[in-house]
Each structure stands twice: as structure tokens, then as C-alpha cells.
Design a protein around this motif. Structure first.
Motif, PDB file in Angstrom:
ATOM      1  N   PHE A 138       0.795  -1.217   0.000  1.00  0.00           N
ATOM      2  CA  PHE A 138       0.000   0.000   0.000  1.00  0.00           C
ATOM      3  C   PHE A 138       0.832   1.274   0.000  1.00  0.00           C
ATOM      4  O   PHE A 138       0.271   2.374   0.019  1.00  0.00           O
ATOM      5  CB  PHE A 138      -0.944   0.013   1.212  1.00  0.00           C
ATOM      6  N   THR A 139       2.137   1.154  -0.007  1.00  0.00           N
ATOM      7  CA  THR A 139       2.976   2.350   0.000  1.00  0.00           C
ATOM      8  C   THR A 139       4.297   2.062  -0.678  1.00  0.00           C
ATOM      9  O   THR A 139       4.761   0.912  -0.698  1.00  0.00           O
ATOM     10  CB  THR A 139       3.219   2.837   1.443  1.00  0.00           C
ATOM     11  N   GLY A 140       4.888   3.096  -1.236  1.00  0.00           N
ATOM     12  CA  GLY A 140       6.218   2.975  -1.812  1.00  0.00           C
ATOM     13  C   GLY A 140       7.241   3.590  -0.872  1.00  0.00           C
ATOM     14  O   GLY A 140       6.988   4.624  -0.250  1.00  0.00           O
ATOM     15  N   THR A 214       6.708  10.732   5.989  1.00  0.00           N
ATOM     16  CA  THR A 214       5.937  10.493   4.766  1.00  0.00           C
ATOM     17  C   THR A 214       4.955   9.339   4.931  1.00  0.00           C
ATOM     18  O   THR A 214       3.963   9.266   4.213  1.00  0.00           O
ATOM     19  CB  THR A 214       6.869  10.185   3.582  1.00  0.00           C
ATOM     20  N   VAL A 215       5.216   8.430   5.893  1.00  0.00           N
ATOM     21  CA  VAL A 215       4.301   7.318   6.130  1.00  0.00           C
ATOM     22  C   VAL A 215       4.380   6.905   7.595  1.00  0.00           C
ATOM     23  O   VAL A 215       5.463   6.880   8.188  1.00  0.00           O
ATOM     24  CB  VAL A 215       4.617   6.118   5.203  1.00  0.00           C
ATOM     25  N   VAL A 216       3.232   6.619   8.177  1.00  0.00           N
ATOM     26  CA  VAL A 216       3.144   6.057   9.530  1.00  0.00           C
ATOM     27  C   VAL A 216       2.532   4.667   9.416  1.00  0.00           C
ATOM     28  O   VAL A 216       1.417   4.507   8.905  1.00  0.00           O
ATOM     29  CB  VAL A 216       2.284   6.937  10.459  1.00  0.00           C
ATOM     30  N   GLN A 237       1.045   9.359   4.366  1.00  0.00           N
ATOM     31  CA  GLN A 237       0.134   8.218   4.448  1.00  0.00           C
ATOM     32  C   GLN A 237       0.076   7.667   5.870  1.00  0.00           C
ATOM     33  O   GLN A 237       1.119   7.514   6.531  1.00  0.00           O
ATOM     34  CB  GLN A 237       0.590   7.076   3.538  1.00  0.00           C
ATOM     35  N   HIS A 238      -1.124   7.357   6.302  1.00  0.00           N
ATOM     36  CA  HIS A 238      -1.354   6.664   7.565  1.00  0.00           C
ATOM     37  C   HIS A 238      -1.843   5.258   7.200  1.00  0.00           C
ATOM     38  O   HIS A 238      -2.954   5.098   6.676  1.00  0.00           O
ATOM     39  CB  HIS A 238      -2.405   7.431   8.381  1.00  0.00           C
ATOM     40  N   VAL A 239      -1.009   4.250   7.434  1.00  0.00           N
ATOM     41  CA  VAL A 239      -1.291   2.876   7.036  1.00  0.00           C
ATOM     42  C   VAL A 239      -1.610   2.076   8.293  1.00  0.00           C
ATOM     43  O   VAL A 239      -0.740   1.834   9.135  1.00  0.00           O
ATOM     44  CB  VAL A 239      -0.097   2.264   6.280  1.00  0.00           C
ATOM     45  N   VAL A 269      -5.510   4.635   5.398  1.00  0.00           N
ATOM     46  CA  VAL A 269      -6.072   3.410   4.842  1.00  0.00           C
ATOM     47  C   VAL A 269      -5.891   2.259   5.823  1.00  0.00           C
ATOM     48  O   VAL A 269      -4.821   2.096   6.421  1.00  0.00           O
ATOM     49  CB  VAL A 269      -5.425   3.056   3.479  1.00  0.00           C
ATOM     50  N   ASN A 270      -6.954   1.489   6.051  1.00  0.00           N
ATOM     51  CA  ASN A 270      -6.893   0.264   6.839  1.00  0.00           C
ATOM     52  C   ASN A 270      -6.629  -0.883   5.866  1.00  0.00           C
ATOM     53  O   ASN A 270      -7.450  -1.163   4.991  1.00  0.00           O
ATOM     54  CB  ASN A 270      -8.216   0.048   7.578  1.00  0.00           C
ATOM     55  N   VAL A 271      -5.491  -1.541   6.026  1.00  0.00           N
ATOM     56  CA  VAL A 271      -5.063  -2.528   5.032  1.00  0.00           C
ATOM     57  C   VAL A 271      -5.402  -3.962   5.429  1.00  0.00           C
ATOM     58  O   VAL A 271      -5.055  -4.899   4.703  1.00  0.00           O
ATOM     59  CB  VAL A 271      -3.542  -2.415   4.778  1.00  0.00           C
ATOM     60  N   LEU A 272      -6.085  -4.155   6.549  1.00  0.00           N
ATOM     61  CA  LEU A 272      -6.368  -5.508   7.012  1.00  0.00           C
ATOM     62  C   LEU A 272      -7.465  -6.186   6.201  1.00  0.00           C
ATOM     63  O   LEU A 272      -8.290  -5.528   5.570  1.00  0.00           O
ATOM     64  CB  LEU A 272      -6.784  -5.475   8.484  1.00  0.00           C
TER      65      LEU A 272
END
Length: 332
Positions: A138-140, A214-216, A237-239, A269-272
Motif C-alpha cells: 500500500f505504499t512505496g 511520509t508514512v506512519v 500516508q497513515h497505514v 487506509v486500513n489494510v487488514l
């Protein structure tokens, strides 16, 4: 064989070490002489009667556990004879049975363990490793990335830190307590902070200077996650892949309304569950293969904390009180 059985939902003490009949593989299955069995956070919820991804509580009595490694010692009818005697690892899916000296599984779920990995490492990668790679879909990450990893001393957190560092990112690891923070630092994080200290966000800001996250990668939810998200810059992004809170099952996910996200210029985004499966094209086996390959090549190095099979209750208590680091594995 000896196995751990659960006769009644409730505390960890309800897990009992018993002798029960050996299982027999059905057609298309194998039996594994288990040398390592993974303990998952979901196992502790199922033990209490929570359903998790299941439509209803598991039937009792049951032998918990869904991740095993060992050697194939018996074949079911019609199973490829080439599997006999091989060192293998498998995720059992929705079927329990892993906390035991012997376990049966469909041959289609098997992976031969690469020679570079021991069985406990293989168990870590078949579950925790595949989830880590699922999250990373979900993230780069690259040299311009600043990644904040919550629960960075845990099984997934350990691998996220390594992956981000391999990608050239700046990595900030959050962990509960100075001992865990030291482990995160030794794992390669550029900065490791104890999130029990109220000034930890200021420590991170001082380290980053004029840069922003940039991402958590959020496994904890609650106020810790909110403070971490406060470090994100525009476009961040909040992952989300968990919300452990102060205890394992009493946390709350950090959620946002669309207007708040738009005002901050960030995404959440919730990735579960279905999101991760859909992103993988419905094929978690591909993630398992990649996970084992990354570990065999030395690019990802799972942290493992071992307990004897007979001490499964102690393993559950340690996991629920956040007294563990890395993937918890039972050894028969």
C-alpha cells in the motif's frame, strides 16, 4: 501426541498441555512432525471467545494455532510422495491444530523451507512475513521516505524497519520501554524512541529538523497513533494494520473524517482483511513465497521469541502484556 487444548473460553490458564490421539491426514493432506508453531495475536482473541475473522467462535475443545513448521512424516491418500521427509512450513488458514507435536494440513499449503532458514524463522515468515509484505503493497518506500513504525519491536515492526532501511528510507521506530527501543535501534532504525515518554514526538521532530514523516505504519491506534500522524507532512500516508491500545484487545483504531484528511493533505487506509487480499490479487501464497525468499536471501531477518509448547499459557500472557519482542513461537 502432546498438544495444547482449550476446553473453555477465557484466560490463558485455560490452555492445557494434554496427551491426545495422533491426527491422521485425509486424502491430499500430509502430517507434519512439528518443530515450531507460531503464536498469533488472533490466537489470544479466539481463546477468549472473540470471533476475529471467523463467522462464529471456534468449536471446543480445540487445539489452537495456525502456523507450523517441521518434517512431513505421513502422507494422505493421493498426496505427492515427494513431500515425505521434507522440511516444510505451512499456514493452516482457518483450521486450527498448530499447538501440537503433530499437525495435518493440505499439501497445497506447503512450502519447502529454504536451507538458510531454521524452522522457527520459517514460521515467522509464513505468517508475520507475509502480512508485512501485504502491508507494504500500500505504499512505496525510497531514499526520500521518512517512515514511522509503531510497535517497532514486534514481529511485523521488526520486518518493516528492515525493509524500509533496505529501501534507503529514514526510519523512526516507536517501542514501549527503553529495552525495546534499544532492540529497535540495534535493528537499524535511525531513531528509536520510547513512546511511554510524553516528549517522544519532540525527540522525533528534533531528529528530523525541517523534514516530515511520509508514512506512519500504525499497529497501535489511540493517542500514540494520533501523535505519530501529527508528524506527517502534506501527502503523507497513515497505514493502519492494528490498534492494540494499552492492552492487546482494548484499543481503538485511529480514524479520520474526510474533511480532516483533506485539510491535512494526508491519506489514511486500513489494510487488514479484504483490502490486503484484494491488493495481492486474492493470492496470499505469492506473499508467502516472497516472504520466505526475502528471509532466505538475508534481506529480512525475523526476530523470534521461543517458548516450550507446554508453556503456551505463558506465551499468551507475555503476548497480551506486551512482554514479547518479535514473533512468538512454541517449540514442542
Amino acid at each position: 501426541m502432546h498438544a495444547i487444548r482449550l476446553h473453555a473460553f477465557g484466560p490463558a490458564e485455560n490452555l492445557t498441555h494434554e496427551e491426545i490421539p495422533d491426527p491422521t491426514p485425509a486424502p491430499g493432506q500430509v502430517r507434519i512432525a512439528v518443530t515450531a508453531a507460531g503464536v498469533h495475536l488472533l490466537d489470544t482473541a479466539l481463546r477468549q471467545g472473540m470471533t476475529g475473522p471467523y463467522p462464529a467462535p471456534v468449536e471446543l475443545p480445540t487445539v489452537p494455532g495456525r502456523e507450523v513448521a517441521g518434517t512431513v512424516d505421513t502422507l494422505g491418500e493421493g498426496t505427492d510422495p515427494a513431500w515425505l521427509g521434507k522440511r516444510v512450513v505451512a499456514h493452516l488458514g482457518m483450521a486450527p491444530g498448530g499447538y501440537a507435536e503433530l499437525a495435518v494440513v493440505d499439501a497445497a499449503r506447503l512450502h519447502e523451507i529454504p536451507p538458510a532458514l531454521d524452522d522457527a524463522q520459517a514460521v515467522a515468515m509464513i505468517g508475520t512475513g507475509r502480512t508485512t509484505l501485504g502491508i507494504l503493497q500500500f505504499t512505496g518506500l525510497g531514499p526520500d521516505s521518512v517512515a514511522v513504525v509503531t510497535a517497532a519491536a514486534g514481529g511485523i515492526g521488526t520486518l518493516l524497519v528492515q525493509y524500509a532501511k533496505n529501501a534507503g528510507a529514514t526510519v523512526i521506530g516507536l517501542a514501549g520501554g527503553p529495552h525495546k527501543a534499544a532492540r529497535v535501534r540495534a535493528n537499524g532504525a535511525d531513531l528509536a524512541v520510547d513512546y511511554n515518554r510524553p516528549d517522544w514526538p519532540e525527540q522525533v521532530r528534533a531528529h528530523l529538523g525541517d523534514r516530515h514523516a511520509t508514512v506512519v505504519f500504525d499497529a497501535v491506534g489511540g493517542e500514540t497513533a494520533r501523535a505519530a500522524v501529527g508528524l506527517l507532512g502534506k501527502g503523507g500516508q497513515h497505514v493502519v494494520f492494528g490498534w492494540a491500545g494499552e492492552g492487546v484487545h482494548d484499543g481503538e483504531p485511529l480514524t479520520f473524517i474526510d474533511d480532516e484528511l483533506a485539510a491535512r493533505g494526508i491519506t489514511s487506509v486500513n489494510v487488514l482483511g479484504p483490502a490486503m487480499l484484494q491488493k495481492a490479487g486474492g493470492d496470499v501464497r505469492t506473499l508467502e513465497l516472497r516472504s520466505l525468499a526475502e528471509a532466505a536471501a538475508g534481506r529480512l531477518r525475523p526476530a523470534v521469541q521461543r517458548f516450550p509448547l507446554a508453556e503456551a499459557a505463558a506465551a499468551h500472557r507475555a503476548l497480551e502484556t506486551r512482554a514479547t519482542m518479535g514473533k512468538v513461537v512454541l517449540v514442542p
